[in-house]
Write a protein that holds these residues in place. Structure first.
Motif, PDB file in Angstrom:
ATOM      1  N   LYS A 258       0.541  21.929  -9.492  1.00  0.00           N
ATOM      2  CA  LYS A 258       1.876  21.572  -9.968  1.00  0.00           C
ATOM      3  C   LYS A 258       1.795  20.223 -10.645  1.00  0.00           C
ATOM      4  CE  LYS A 258       3.898  23.781  -5.959  1.00  0.00           C
ATOM      5  NZ  LYS A 258       4.328  23.479  -4.600  1.00  0.00           N
ATOM      6  N   PRO A 259       1.655  20.244 -11.970  1.00  0.00           N
ATOM      7  CA  PRO A 259       1.590  18.933 -12.619  1.00  0.00           C
ATOM      8  C   PRO A 259       2.918  18.211 -12.440  1.00  0.00           C
ATOM      9  CG  PRO A 259       1.615  20.691 -14.253  1.00  0.00           C
ATOM     10  CD  PRO A 259       1.656  21.345 -12.921  1.00  0.00           C
ATOM     11  N   ILE A 260       2.826  16.897 -12.459  1.00  0.00           N
ATOM     12  CA  ILE A 260       4.016  16.097 -12.192  1.00  0.00           C
ATOM     13  C   ILE A 260       5.130  16.449 -13.161  1.00  0.00           C
ATOM     14  CG2 ILE A 260       3.139  14.188 -13.602  1.00  0.00           C
ATOM     15  CD1 ILE A 260       4.391  12.339 -11.491  1.00  0.00           C
ATOM     16  N   LEU A 261       4.737  16.786 -14.376  1.00  0.00           N
ATOM     17  CA  LEU A 261       5.684  17.271 -15.371  1.00  0.00           C
ATOM     18  C   LEU A 261       4.860  17.768 -16.542  1.00  0.00           C
ATOM     19  CD1 LEU A 261       7.212  14.253 -17.210  1.00  0.00           C
ATOM     20  CD2 LEU A 261       5.052  14.270 -16.008  1.00  0.00           C
ATOM     21  N   ASP A 262       5.500  18.414 -17.455  1.00  0.00           N
ATOM     22  CA  ASP A 262       4.766  18.892 -18.614  1.00  0.00           C
ATOM     23  C   ASP A 262       4.571  17.720 -19.573  1.00  0.00           C
ATOM     24  OD1 ASP A 262       3.663  20.108 -20.726  1.00  0.00           O
ATOM     25  OD2 ASP A 262       5.333  21.471 -21.139  1.00  0.00           O
ATOM     26  N   LEU A 263       3.422  17.107 -19.499  1.00  0.00           N
ATOM     27  CA  LEU A 263       3.184  15.907 -20.294  1.00  0.00           C
ATOM     28  C   LEU A 263       3.227  16.206 -21.793  1.00  0.00           C
ATOM     29  CD1 LEU A 263       0.396  13.974 -18.357  1.00  0.00           C
ATOM     30  CD2 LEU A 263       2.861  13.743 -18.199  1.00  0.00           C
ATOM     31  N   HIS A 264       2.953  17.471 -22.135  1.00  0.00           N
ATOM     32  CA  HIS A 264       2.922  17.813 -23.561  1.00  0.00           C
ATOM     33  C   HIS A 264       4.298  17.741 -24.190  1.00  0.00           C
ATOM     34  CE1 HIS A 264      -1.231  18.986 -23.156  1.00  0.00           C
ATOM     35  NE2 HIS A 264      -0.886  19.618 -22.048  1.00  0.00           N
ATOM     36  N   SER A 265       5.309  17.952 -23.373  1.00  0.00           N
ATOM     37  CA  SER A 265       6.657  17.964 -23.929  1.00  0.00           C
ATOM     38  C   SER A 265       7.325  16.595 -23.830  1.00  0.00           C
ATOM     39  CB  SER A 265       7.520  18.992 -23.189  1.00  0.00           C
ATOM     40  OG  SER A 265       7.797  18.517 -21.895  1.00  0.00           O
ATOM     41  N   LEU A 266       6.603  15.641 -23.296  1.00  0.00           N
ATOM     42  CA  LEU A 266       7.194  14.307 -23.133  1.00  0.00           C
ATOM     43  C   LEU A 266       7.443  13.669 -24.490  1.00  0.00           C
ATOM     44  CD1 LEU A 266       5.669  12.082 -20.334  1.00  0.00           C
ATOM     45  CD2 LEU A 266       7.987  12.924 -20.595  1.00  0.00           C
ATOM     46  N   ASP A 267       8.620  13.120 -24.622  1.00  0.00           N
ATOM     47  CA  ASP A 267       9.003  12.440 -25.848  1.00  0.00           C
ATOM     48  C   ASP A 267       8.121  11.204 -26.063  1.00  0.00           C
ATOM     49  OD1 ASP A 267      10.722  11.721 -28.020  1.00  0.00           O
ATOM     50  OD2 ASP A 267      11.591  10.212 -26.705  1.00  0.00           O
ATOM     51  N   ASP A 268       7.610  11.081 -27.277  1.00  0.00           N
ATOM     52  CA  ASP A 268       6.730   9.949 -27.600  1.00  0.00           C
ATOM     53  C   ASP A 268       7.390   8.605 -27.330  1.00  0.00           C
ATOM     54  OD1 ASP A 268       4.485  11.269 -28.247  1.00  0.00           O
ATOM     55  OD2 ASP A 268       4.614  10.983 -30.408  1.00  0.00           O
ATOM     56  N   ASN A 269       8.673   8.516 -27.678  1.00  0.00           N
ATOM     57  CA  ASN A 269       9.403   7.263 -27.451  1.00  0.00           C
ATOM     58  C   ASN A 269       9.432   6.895 -25.977  1.00  0.00           C
ATOM     59  OD1 ASN A 269      10.077   6.400 -29.946  1.00  0.00           O
ATOM     60  ND2 ASN A 269      11.974   7.605 -30.048  1.00  0.00           N
ATOM     61  N   LEU A 270       9.656   7.920 -25.158  1.00  0.00           N
ATOM     62  CA  LEU A 270       9.716   7.687 -23.717  1.00  0.00           C
ATOM     63  C   LEU A 270       8.362   7.192 -23.211  1.00  0.00           C
ATOM     64  CD1 LEU A 270      11.421   7.961 -21.113  1.00  0.00           C
ATOM     65  CD2 LEU A 270      10.466  10.256 -20.858  1.00  0.00           C
ATOM     66  N   VAL A 271       7.296   7.839 -23.696  1.00  0.00           N
ATOM     67  CA  VAL A 271       5.952   7.425 -23.272  1.00  0.00           C
ATOM     68  C   VAL A 271       5.701   5.971 -23.691  1.00  0.00           C
ATOM     69  CG1 VAL A 271       3.476   7.817 -23.600  1.00  0.00           C
ATOM     70  CG2 VAL A 271       5.018   9.765 -23.286  1.00  0.00           C
ATOM     71  N   GLN A 272       6.057   5.670 -24.933  1.00  0.00           N
ATOM     72  CA  GLN A 272       5.854   4.295 -25.423  1.00  0.00           C
ATOM     73  C   GLN A 272       6.601   3.273 -24.579  1.00  0.00           C
ATOM     74  OE1 GLN A 272       6.542   3.574 -29.607  1.00  0.00           O
ATOM     75  NE2 GLN A 272       5.231   5.289 -30.168  1.00  0.00           N
ATOM     76  N   LYS A 273       7.829   3.604 -24.229  1.00  0.00           N
ATOM     77  CA  LYS A 273       8.626   2.708 -23.389  1.00  0.00           C
ATOM     78  C   LYS A 273       7.966   2.513 -22.030  1.00  0.00           C
ATOM     79  CE  LYS A 273      13.321   3.752 -24.841  1.00  0.00           C
ATOM     80  NZ  LYS A 273      14.525   4.473 -24.398  1.00  0.00           N
ATOM     81  N   MET A 274       7.534   3.624 -21.457  1.00  0.00           N
ATOM     82  CA  MET A 274       6.906   3.542 -20.138  1.00  0.00           C
ATOM     83  C   MET A 274       5.630   2.719 -20.198  1.00  0.00           C
ATOM     84  SD  MET A 274       7.442   7.081 -18.037  1.00  0.00           S
ATOM     85  CE  MET A 274       6.686   8.155 -19.220  1.00  0.00           C
ATOM     86  N   VAL A 275       4.846   2.923 -21.258  1.00  0.00           N
ATOM     87  CA  VAL A 275       3.594   2.166 -21.407  1.00  0.00           C
ATOM     88  C   VAL A 275       3.907   0.673 -21.498  1.00  0.00           C
ATOM     89  CG1 VAL A 275       1.643   1.691 -22.947  1.00  0.00           C
ATOM     90  CG2 VAL A 275       2.269   4.052 -22.432  1.00  0.00           C
ATOM     91  N   TYR A 276       4.904   0.354 -22.322  1.00  0.00           N
ATOM     92  CA  TYR A 276       5.275  -1.062 -22.480  1.00  0.00           C
ATOM     93  C   TYR A 276       5.704  -1.652 -21.134  1.00  0.00           C
ATOM     94  CZ  TYR A 276       6.952  -5.267 -24.789  1.00  0.00           C
ATOM     95  OH  TYR A 276       7.113  -6.574 -25.172  1.00  0.00           O
ATOM     96  N   ASP A 277       6.580  -0.943 -20.451  1.00  0.00           N
ATOM     97  CA  ASP A 277       7.053  -1.428 -19.146  1.00  0.00           C
ATOM     98  C   ASP A 277       5.902  -1.566 -18.155  1.00  0.00           C
ATOM     99  OD1 ASP A 277       9.569  -1.456 -20.155  1.00  0.00           O
ATOM    100  OD2 ASP A 277      10.412   0.016 -18.761  1.00  0.00           O
ATOM    101  N   ALA A 278       4.999  -0.598 -18.209  1.00  0.00           N
ATOM    102  CA  ALA A 278       3.865  -0.623 -17.275  1.00  0.00           C
ATOM    103  C   ALA A 278       2.953  -1.814 -17.565  1.00  0.00           C
ATOM    104  CB  ALA A 278       3.076   0.682 -17.357  1.00  0.00           C
ATOM    105  N   LEU A 279       2.752  -2.109 -18.843  1.00  0.00           N
ATOM    106  CA  LEU A 279       1.913  -3.260 -19.208  1.00  0.00           C
ATOM    107  C   LEU A 279       2.572  -4.563 -18.758  1.00  0.00           C
ATOM    108  CD1 LEU A 279       0.754  -2.152 -22.775  1.00  0.00           C
ATOM    109  CD2 LEU A 279      -0.689  -2.361 -20.734  1.00  0.00           C
ATOM    110  N   VAL A 280       3.872  -4.639 -18.956  1.00  0.00           N
ATOM    111  CA  VAL A 280       4.596  -5.837 -18.505  1.00  0.00           C
ATOM    112  C   VAL A 280       4.494  -5.954 -16.991  1.00  0.00           C
ATOM    113  CG1 VAL A 280       6.907  -6.817 -18.207  1.00  0.00           C
ATOM    114  CG2 VAL A 280       6.192  -5.947 -20.445  1.00  0.00           C
ATOM    115  N   TRP A 281       4.787  -4.868 -16.312  1.00  0.00           N
ATOM    116  CA  TRP A 281       4.760  -4.879 -14.845  1.00  0.00           C
ATOM    117  C   TRP A 281       3.385  -5.348 -14.345  1.00  0.00           C
ATOM    118  CZ3 TRP A 281       2.529  -3.494 -10.395  1.00  0.00           C
ATOM    119  CH2 TRP A 281       3.304  -3.463  -9.237  1.00  0.00           C
ATOM    120  N   SER A 282       2.337  -4.806 -14.946  1.00  0.00           N
ATOM    121  CA  SER A 282       0.973  -5.161 -14.528  1.00  0.00           C
ATOM    122  C   SER A 282       0.727  -6.665 -14.675  1.00  0.00           C
ATOM    123  CB  SER A 282      -0.055  -4.417 -15.380  1.00  0.00           C
ATOM    124  OG  SER A 282       0.155  -3.037 -15.290  1.00  0.00           O
ATOM    125  N   SER A 283       1.208  -7.211 -15.787  1.00  0.00           N
ATOM    126  CA  SER A 283       0.983  -8.624 -16.062  1.00  0.00           C
ATOM    127  C   SER A 283       1.731  -9.512 -15.073  1.00  0.00           C
ATOM    128  CB  SER A 283       1.446  -8.958 -17.480  1.00  0.00           C
ATOM    129  OG  SER A 283       0.950  -8.015 -18.396  1.00  0.00           O
TER     130      SER A 283
END
Lengths: 560, 560
Positions: B87-112
């Motif tokens: 059971k994948p966490i969600l269908d990553l293929h259908s994930l909106d690019d904008n959403l992924v970009q936002k999450m990546v940005y937030d994740a990078l900030v959070w990590s820092s």
């Protein structure tokens, strides 16, 4: 912005431009005082010239040294060693090297684990991509000793300054008239005034007003007065990292306090990041559109992005409010205003615009940025700051407010007025021929400040004389581009400055910033508070009358 | 170290080497099963060869594809899309690019902001000076789906493995005999054994024993069995950053869970850093010298220093215990043993030696490091690990313990033995001619592992055949330098991998490590617990049977 009057140059002269006298200066009265150089300044402004009470130390130093810069640099350090009133946190000279090395190592580790970081200018992407090219923010290894009574005074006036900014911002005529001559000689202020005029023309009302200010002070070595450098009403930096560095110092004092002989409780915790986030969140609530976001206006490259990220992280974590980041150029491209006044940027409705850019001419490289600024001002979004708040923070307004009977136009409470004046440094227009004469003769006692935010543009020392002589030749028009301010000579103390992983001991001076948050919806004041603080310290040999200009390390307070 | 038996290669064969059968494999029984290639392996080890129940899917895949690597790579991903049990966490293929970009940005900030950082190899000082040249640790953007029952099983066996290591470590004869042939062909193991021998000779007793272990597993795609890769008894990495990445994922799920359709509570919080710190602190207490410190043995350059710093920070902050850092060379230079056995290093009495170096031959570039290791072993300090614990983690011991009736020498409880065997992969000595024949014929079903910690030295694919043929020619002596292990084909799923500020989508496999802490003082077991976990994920096309070898990103679990 700096709101000032000429109360404290000469530091111990009672200046009739201010409505109160300063009993705390009388301790410095010295029967052997002469009239040089202080009385010249005093005469220039005293309606009834008074023989100045001047401290013995100031006199002695003036006799011994030609330049106040030197006086305040190395000499002041000698005074500390010789037993001045200043209480350094400990005798740094006797600190064991091993102990210092251990503390530096621990501090570097702590900074890395707790987000006390900035982008490294040696790494190209570090200003645009978070998480890459990080280096610890430069910091003082230990907090700087500061008198608790002065700290309390600075905290006490923060809400009064908040209120003052709000009142002044509502007086469009005062702003336009005060800046009318500046407009002719400063293109940047002129563009801001144009936007302000347009808003006046259409009778644009900002019913919800949010201010996130910082009033910056230096402690004058001789008089022990805390004198205001400026009051910033736009893009006040370091609420995030300033909070973190206080925690760093508290952690070090907790672990090493026994060796250092100091008490962690003397370093106040600093909740600037939380308070500013909360004020932003409360403004968002007032805007009352659950789908709207807060937009922070940023520069295209920002190595201090983590300072801003601390606010956006807190906003999300504590208030579940989303903050998006946009440059002025992006806002120009993506922004539009709906019929009801709602600002849409990239499809997001914007509740609050938080400016961390837009304060300097370099932030407006093309017409696109000016269009964006105008668009935002036209919208119903809460601007932090509005164009009026922004203009209220200009140097010229700071100097205008320092004139006699001007504060009284905006504040009713006499006690509040007295408190503000107590921290005003001397401020003059260049139209004052007497003061200009004095400054040409004693340029080291003055700073020339252009109508420009951001520091680094001030004129010091012999350059003041040259600039004034040049202006005199060129005619009166250009006078309006500058103000003259009393130069403050802050206490100097031994400090360990940590930068790029290395620690250096040097003599340093500090500048204290007190954050203030103000939120109002029509007649209802929702927030008016002191919101944490920022201490910045830099090597005193590079002191040019304010640490904000030039390289400074983040610091915190050790109250005594 | 990996403690294994041949239970699961072929994955669904009931192997009499283990004392229990695996009812959970019966679901895969397929009447059309053939004997290739699985039964060859089964025959090699089954005393009473049994017709293997093989899953339909495995059979189909074997028929369709020649190399299991490919089988497990792209095909498995297709199965997920086609509705596999995973059971994948969600269908990553259908994930909106904008959403992924936002999450990546937030994740990078959070990590820092939260210390999810490592030293950047492009910055020279980043391995020696904290606070400079930092970059976010590579991470998976979202946690990886994992079956909760397998997770629970892995947690359940952690204390049993802890106890097993302790018991085996006490059997000096078993260690020496099992490794006697390895000694002749592996210089590194030989030096470790020499130290061990010396300790046996002087009858050195370690009354206080501390183990900070990590047992690594992969989930076998076909059998859904969680099979052990190895059990690490020295320098188990990432208890610090592993904990932080779980918090990163919890933060992202909290903020984006609604968009993703997942629940933050499915990602267990991970307290590895706290648990390991607490175990170290408790060991420090047992040592009972308030002036002593904990010493972490480090490599001269360590870009993963922040992982270690999380432990030292926690130790100080939560337990007020100081941790100092020393390289082996420094310990040789500064170390001495007092008459009472106390180890002094740089003037500090050492209560606990925590090895984050010393596990690989490269950590001993000269005799100085070997002298340091011997010195430490001679001292009364608590070693984490002792030389016995270290040797217990070798591949050869893992393979020896997998032999029939060996576990029974060390563990009484039959249920515990059964639980351990349930997660054992197939492990064989190269002296087993039948298995070597099979491996030459079907090299892709095996991994050849040298007696070496640290990963990256394993042999896969056609290289297994070549290596075995070469060894056959060279004679039996060199056989002892390797073991053969069943190759595990883990579940493959689409993953977003974030590295150096960039995000790439790819198919990836994961390895789950379960940390275990064990502390004993004579007969009293003070700590025996599961201590958080580590999930590591890497691109499946680079899968060589374990993600530890080669580049992996930090990850966490999403339990279903």
């Amino acid at each position: 912005m700096g709101v000032g009057c000429s109360s404290s140059l000469p530091p111990t002269v009672n200046n009739p431009h201010c409505s109160i006298t300063f009993p705390h200066t009388s301790a410095h009265t010295n029967p052997t005082s002469n009239h040089l150089p202080i009385n010249w300044l005093a005469r220039a402004h005293l309606q009834k010239p008074t023989k100045s009470p001047i401290s013995k130390r100031l006199f002695t130093l003036d006799s011994a040294r030609k330049t106040p810069t030197l006086k305040c640099g190395r000499t002041a350090q000698m005074e500390i060693e010789g037993g001045s009133d200043s209480k350094p946190i400990l005798d740094l000279h006797s600190l064991d090297d091993n102990l210092v090395q251990k503390m530096v190592y621990d501090a570097l580790v702590w900074s890395s684990l707790h987000g006390l970081v900035v982008g490294d200018r040696n790494v190209q992407r570090s200003g645009t991509v978070p998480g890459v090219g990080m280096v610890h923010a430069p910091f003082a290894l230990l907090p700087t000793v500061f008198p608790e009574n002065q700290w309390k005074l600075a905290c006490e006036v923060a809400p009064i300054f908040n209120e003052l900014v709000d009142r002044v911002s509502l007086d469009g005529k005062f702003l336009q008239e005060s800046l009318s001559r500046t407009k002719k000689v400063d293109a940047f202020t002129s563009r801001l005034l144009d936007i302000h005029s347009k808003m006046l023309e259409i009778n644009k009302k900002e019913e919800i007003r949010l201010g996130l200010h910082r009033s910056d002070y230096m402690l004058d070595e001789k008089t022990k007065l805390l004198l205001q450098i400026e009051l910033n009403t736009i893009s006040t930096s370091f609420p995030g990292l300033g909070s973190v560095v206080s925690e760093l110092h508290r952690s070090l004092l907790k672990n090493y306090g026994e060796h250092l002989g100091c008490d962690v409780n003397c370093t106040p915790s600093n909740d600037a990041a939380n308070r500013f986030s909360e004020a932003l969140a409360k403004a968002w609530i007032e805007y009352n559109n659950p789908k709207a976001v807060i937009m922070v206006v940023v520069q295209p490259e920002e190595r201090n992005m983590y300072d801003q990220h601390w606010l956006s992280f807190n906003l999300k974590e504590r208030h579940n409010v989303t903050m998006i980041r946009k440059t002025m150029a992006e806002i120009d491209k993506e922004g539009e205003i709906q019929p009801d006044g709602t600002l849409l940027v990239g499809g997001h409705a914007i509740a609050v615009i938080y400016f961390r850019a837009g304060y300097a001419p370099t932030d407006y490289p093309s017409e696109a940025e000016w269009r964006a600024r105008l668009l935002m001002e036209h919208s119903s979004a809460i601007k932090c700051p509005s164009i009026s708040y922004h203009l209220t923070g200009t140097k010229k307004i700071q100097q205008e407010l320092a004139k006699p009977n001007v504060l009284e136009k905006f504040i009713d409470n006499k006690e509040d007025i007295a408190k503000l004046r107590k921290c005003f440094a001397g401020l003059w227009s260049l139209d004052d021929a007497d003061i200009v004469d004095t400054a040409i003769e004693k340029p080291h006692l003055f700073v020339m400040k252009p109508q420009r935010e951001g520091g680094g543009n001030n004129i010091y020392g012999d350059d003041v004389r040259e600039a004034l002589l040049r202006l005199r030749k060129d005619g009166k028009e250009q006078n309006a581009a500058y103000i003259l301010m009393q130069r403050i000579f802050p206490t100097d103390s031994a400090t360990f400055l940590v930068r790029d992983g290395s620690c250096h001991k040097d003599h340093a001076v500090s500048e204290l910033g007190i954050y203030g948050a103000y939120l109002r919806n029509k007649d209802k004041v929702i927030v008016n508070e002191r919101s944490g603080y920022l201490m910045r310290t830099k090597v005193s040999s590079s002191n040019e009358g304010g640490v904000a200009a030039g390289f400074a390390v983040l610091d915190s307070l050790y109250l005594t």
